[in-house]
Design an enzyme around this catalytic site. Structure first.
Site, PDB file in Angstrom:
ATOM      1  N   ASN A 208       0.873  -1.181   0.000  1.00  0.00           N
ATOM      2  CA  ASN A 208       0.000   0.000   0.000  1.00  0.00           C
ATOM      3  C   ASN A 208       0.912   1.234   0.000  1.00  0.00           C
ATOM      4  O   ASN A 208       2.121   1.116   0.220  1.00  0.00           O
ATOM      5  CB  ASN A 208      -0.932  -0.038   1.228  1.00  0.00           C
ATOM      6  CG  ASN A 208      -0.135  -0.085   2.510  1.00  0.00           C
ATOM      7  OD1 ASN A 208       0.605   0.842   2.829  1.00  0.00           O
ATOM      8  ND2 ASN A 208      -0.234  -1.195   3.235  1.00  0.00           N
ATOM      9  N   ASP A 277      -3.404  -6.675   5.106  1.00  0.00           N
ATOM     10  CA  ASP A 277      -4.308  -7.632   5.754  1.00  0.00           C
ATOM     11  C   ASP A 277      -4.184  -9.038   5.171  1.00  0.00           C
ATOM     12  O   ASP A 277      -4.521 -10.010   5.828  1.00  0.00           O
ATOM     13  CB  ASP A 277      -5.759  -7.146   5.619  1.00  0.00           C
ATOM     14  CG  ASP A 277      -6.022  -5.949   6.519  1.00  0.00           C
ATOM     15  OD1 ASP A 277      -5.386  -5.869   7.581  1.00  0.00           O
ATOM     16  OD2 ASP A 277      -6.847  -5.090   6.144  1.00  0.00           O
ATOM     17  N   LYS A 287      10.700 -15.946 -10.722  1.00  0.00           N
ATOM     18  CA  LYS A 287       9.857 -14.875 -11.274  1.00  0.00           C
ATOM     19  C   LYS A 287       8.758 -15.470 -12.161  1.00  0.00           C
ATOM     20  O   LYS A 287       9.048 -16.301 -13.025  1.00  0.00           O
ATOM     21  CB  LYS A 287      10.743 -13.917 -12.085  1.00  0.00           C
ATOM     22  CG  LYS A 287      10.002 -12.743 -12.604  1.00  0.00           C
ATOM     23  CD  LYS A 287      10.914 -11.849 -13.443  1.00  0.00           C
ATOM     24  CE  LYS A 287      10.071 -10.821 -14.172  1.00  0.00           C
ATOM     25  NZ  LYS A 287      10.627 -10.416 -15.418  1.00  0.00           N
ATOM     26  N   PHE A 322      -4.146   2.936  15.028  1.00  0.00           N
ATOM     27  CA  PHE A 322      -4.651   3.881  14.035  1.00  0.00           C
ATOM     28  C   PHE A 322      -5.819   3.201  13.314  1.00  0.00           C
ATOM     29  O   PHE A 322      -5.872   1.973  13.250  1.00  0.00           O
ATOM     30  CB  PHE A 322      -3.562   4.234  13.011  1.00  0.00           C
ATOM     31  CG  PHE A 322      -2.688   5.362  13.453  1.00  0.00           C
ATOM     32  CD1 PHE A 322      -1.757   5.175  14.459  1.00  0.00           C
ATOM     33  CD2 PHE A 322      -2.802   6.619  12.876  1.00  0.00           C
ATOM     34  CE1 PHE A 322      -0.945   6.220  14.886  1.00  0.00           C
ATOM     35  CE2 PHE A 322      -1.994   7.677  13.282  1.00  0.00           C
ATOM     36  CZ  PHE A 322      -1.072   7.477  14.288  1.00  0.00           C
ATOM     37  N   LYS A 336     -12.872  -0.794  16.182  1.00  0.00           N
ATOM     38  CA  LYS A 336     -11.490  -1.296  16.300  1.00  0.00           C
ATOM     39  C   LYS A 336     -10.935  -1.048  17.703  1.00  0.00           C
ATOM     40  O   LYS A 336     -10.198  -1.877  18.245  1.00  0.00           O
ATOM     41  CB  LYS A 336     -10.587  -0.620  15.250  1.00  0.00           C
ATOM     42  CG  LYS A 336     -10.827  -1.136  13.848  1.00  0.00           C
ATOM     43  CD  LYS A 336     -10.059  -0.361  12.792  1.00  0.00           C
ATOM     44  CE  LYS A 336     -10.602  -0.715  11.404  1.00  0.00           C
ATOM     45  NZ  LYS A 336     -10.039   0.083  10.327  1.00  0.00           N
ATOM     46  N   LYS A 340      -9.870  -4.444  19.527  1.00  0.00           N
ATOM     47  CA  LYS A 340      -8.433  -4.690  19.694  1.00  0.00           C
ATOM     48  C   LYS A 340      -7.939  -4.325  21.097  1.00  0.00           C
ATOM     49  O   LYS A 340      -6.741  -4.330  21.363  1.00  0.00           O
ATOM     50  CB  LYS A 340      -7.651  -3.936  18.613  1.00  0.00           C
ATOM     51  CG  LYS A 340      -8.117  -4.293  17.183  1.00  0.00           C
ATOM     52  CD  LYS A 340      -7.167  -3.833  16.104  1.00  0.00           C
ATOM     53  CE  LYS A 340      -7.774  -4.027  14.711  1.00  0.00           C
ATOM     54  NZ  LYS A 340      -6.803  -4.034  13.632  1.00  0.00           N
TER      55      LYS A 340
HETATM   56  N1  CTP Z   1      -3.157  -3.679  12.154  1.00  0.00           N
HETATM   57  C1  CTP Z   1      -2.381  -4.720  12.599  1.00  0.00           C
HETATM   58  N2  CTP Z   1      -2.323  -5.879  11.901  1.00  0.00           N
HETATM   59  C2  CTP Z   1      -3.044  -6.039  10.775  1.00  0.00           C
HETATM   60  C3  CTP Z   1      -3.845  -4.978  10.311  1.00  0.00           C
HETATM   61  C4  CTP Z   1      -3.896  -3.815  11.019  1.00  0.00           C
HETATM   62  O1  CTP Z   1      -1.727  -4.569  13.643  1.00  0.00           O
HETATM   63  N3  CTP Z   1      -2.962  -7.172  10.117  1.00  0.00           N
HETATM   64  C5  CTP Z   1      -3.229  -2.438  12.948  1.00  0.00           C
HETATM   65  C6  CTP Z   1      -2.798  -1.174  12.216  1.00  0.00           C
HETATM   66  O2  CTP Z   1      -1.432  -0.916  12.426  1.00  0.00           O
HETATM   67  C7  CTP Z   1      -3.672  -0.100  12.842  1.00  0.00           C
HETATM   68  C8  CTP Z   1      -4.931  -0.858  13.236  1.00  0.00           C
HETATM   69  O3  CTP Z   1      -4.578  -2.236  13.278  1.00  0.00           O
HETATM   70  O4  CTP Z   1      -3.099   0.428  14.020  1.00  0.00           O
HETATM   71  C9  CTP Z   1      -6.091  -0.679  12.297  1.00  0.00           C
HETATM   72  O5  CTP Z   1      -5.674  -0.925  10.978  1.00  0.00           O
HETATM   73  P1  CTP Z   1      -6.671  -0.710   9.759  1.00  0.00           P
HETATM   74  O6  CTP Z   1      -5.961  -1.043   8.492  1.00  0.00           O
HETATM   75  O7  CTP Z   1      -7.342   0.620   9.886  1.00  0.00           O
HETATM   76  O8  CTP Z   1      -7.828  -1.760  10.050  1.00  0.00           O
HETATM   77  P2  CTP Z   1      -7.918  -3.303   9.974  1.00  0.00           P
HETATM   78  O9  CTP Z   1      -7.865  -3.843  11.356  1.00  0.00           O
HETATM   79  O10 CTP Z   1      -6.938  -3.845   8.998  1.00  0.00           O
HETATM   80  O11 CTP Z   1      -9.412  -3.484   9.459  1.00  0.00           O
HETATM   81  P3  CTP Z   1     -10.033  -3.078   8.013  1.00  0.00           P
HETATM   82  O12 CTP Z   1      -8.951  -3.328   6.987  1.00  0.00           O
HETATM   83  O13 CTP Z   1     -11.171  -3.991   7.902  1.00  0.00           O
HETATM   84  O14 CTP Z   1     -10.439  -1.627   8.109  1.00  0.00           O
END
Ligand code: CTP
Length: 401
Positions: A208, A277, A287, A322, A336, A340
């Site tokens: 990303n 995720d 490759k 975040f 969240k 969490k």
């Molecule tokens: N985070 C994490 N591990 C993951 C995904 C996210 O520790 N696999 C943490 C991020 O660093 C952030 C928080 O969880 O502090 C929320 O991340 P975000 O991308 O907003 O949400 P997700 O939990 O991934 O949920 P979604 O993608 O469904 O919004």
């Protein structure tokens, strides 16, 4: 960070004096009130008028000037500053300081001041390496002075090596650190930053656009406040702030392992990383060739690092997350926060201009456990980081939200 601070800049005579003029400009821009004192040799390189115009204050040049001594004596001048900055500091100035010699305006002030002193040496490499200079450096350290070491590179005297005045950005950061109260002193904190890369062959990955700027700003501000900082960073090409322990990782699995290994000993964790995720279910050993008409990459979920931290969180640890959202900011972020087991969450609306990935600014909403919702005005990521650490500090001090 330097607003309202008074800095006395001592300038001694070397070719790097021209850089001190720019340093004054930067200090003034950061809000400091700057008073320059020049040695006689420094005036051979740049005139006092340059410093006077840039600092908007009269420049101290002569210990025996009836006029300036009647306005503000050298002893008063020594009492004024919050910090004395010596840039450039010549070998001669350092030798005089180490010996306690006070034979001109600047060295007299240096003997009379009780303000912290930051020495930024600049000289020829042989002069820097000379045992006498190195001995003086040790003595200056024993006297409680701080030193921003010279940078290595090509020198005005056509030689290569250590001796260039340190980068002005590094000098500024060091000055800010000396002047910042050590409110996180003795605390161990971890910040995660940047994206993760999830490979599906040796040269391709899913990721990303996270730049890492928010996480690096958090690490920098925590270091300024004297925390011991671990910065677990995905690939993001930023320079780690000085004094921070950077742990470089690539994938979400690497990041999880690095963070979980450290987490039990930490006072606070701020997860600013944009963790992928999902990861490809398979990583091809070679490759992938462009033969297929259509390509489907099968993905499997990565572990949620923050949720795992929330499950094992010690009672005294502060955990901050975040939430990066493009819709239903508050609802999703609150969900969240609870799911969490966080102390608070910093919600980022990615659809707003000047917020989120890659920007130097951010516009966030902080949501606390008690339901309080605090909308912060648009500000730099460093200012957002300060707001976050202010809250972490309050929680560490036992003030519940
Ligand atoms: N985070 C994490 N591990 C993951 C995904 C996210 O520790 N696999 C943490 C991020 O660093 C952030 C928080 O969880 O502090 C929320 O991340 P975000 O991308 O907003 O949400 P997700 O939990 O991934 O949920 P979604 O993608 O469904 O919004």
């Amino acid at each position: 960070m330097l607003r309202g601070k008074s800095i006395l800049l001592g300038v001694s005579g070397g070719i790097a004096v021209y850089k001190a003029a720019e340093l004054v400009r930067l200090l003034v821009k950061k809000g400091a009130s700057v008073h320059v004192v020049m040695t006689a040799n420094a005036q051979q390189f740049v005139t006092p008028l340059t410093f006077q115009v840039l600092s908007n204050n009269t420049v101290g040049i002569d210990l025996f000037s009836v006029e300036s001594e009647s306005r503000i004596s050298h002893i008063q001048k020594a009492r004024l500053p919050d910090l004395v900055l010596l840039a450039p500091a010549t070998a001669n100035l350092m030798a005089k300081m180490a010996a306690g010699i006070a034979d001109d305006y600047l060295t007299t002030i240096l003997l009379a001041t009780t303000a912290p002193v930051l020495i930024c040496p600049a000289m020829n490499v042989k002069m820097w390496e000379h045992p006498a200079t190195q001995r003086n450096l040790r003595i200056l350290g024993e006297l409680g002075h701080q030193v921003q070491p010279p940078a290595v590179g090509s020198l005005a005297c056509q030689e290569e090596g250590a001796g260039r005045l340190a980068e002005l950005g590094d000098i500024l950061e060091r000055a800010v650190r000396i002047l910042t109260p050590p409110t996180l002193g003795g605390r161990r904190v971890l910040v995660s930053a940047g994206p993760t890369w999830e490979s599906f062959d040796p040269v391709r990955f899913l990721s990303n656009p996270s730049s890492g700027k928010m996480g690096y700003a958090l690490a920098k501000i925590a270091a300024r406040r004297c925390a011991q900082v671990y910065l677990v960073s995905g690939p993001c090409f930023l320079e780690a702030p000085a004094g921070v322990e950077q742990i470089c990782v690539t994938s979400a699995l690497d990041m999880r392992d690095a963070i979980l290994r450290l987490s039990p000993q930490l006072d606070a964790i701020v997860m600013a990383a944009a963790v992928s995720d999902y990861r490809p279910s398979q990583k091809l050993p070679q490759k992938l060739k462009k033969v297929a008409k259509e390509l489907t990459v099968l993905l499997e979920p990565n572990p949620d690092i923050l949720a795992a931290l929330g499950e094992v969180k010690p009672a005294t640890q502060v955990l901050v997350g975040f939430a990066a959202e493009t819709e239903d900011l508050l609802k999703n972020a609150k969900d969240k926060l609870v799911r969490k087991n966080l102390d608070f969450i910093v919600a980022n609306d990615l659809s707003r201009k000047g917020a989120g990935f890659c920007c130097d600014t951010n516009e966030v909403t902080i949501i606390e456990r008690n339901g309080a919702v605090i909308d912060l005005a648009p500000m730099t990521k460093e200012d957002v980081a300060s707001e976050i650490w202010d809250r972490v500090e309050r929680l560490l001090a036992g003030v519940k939200n």
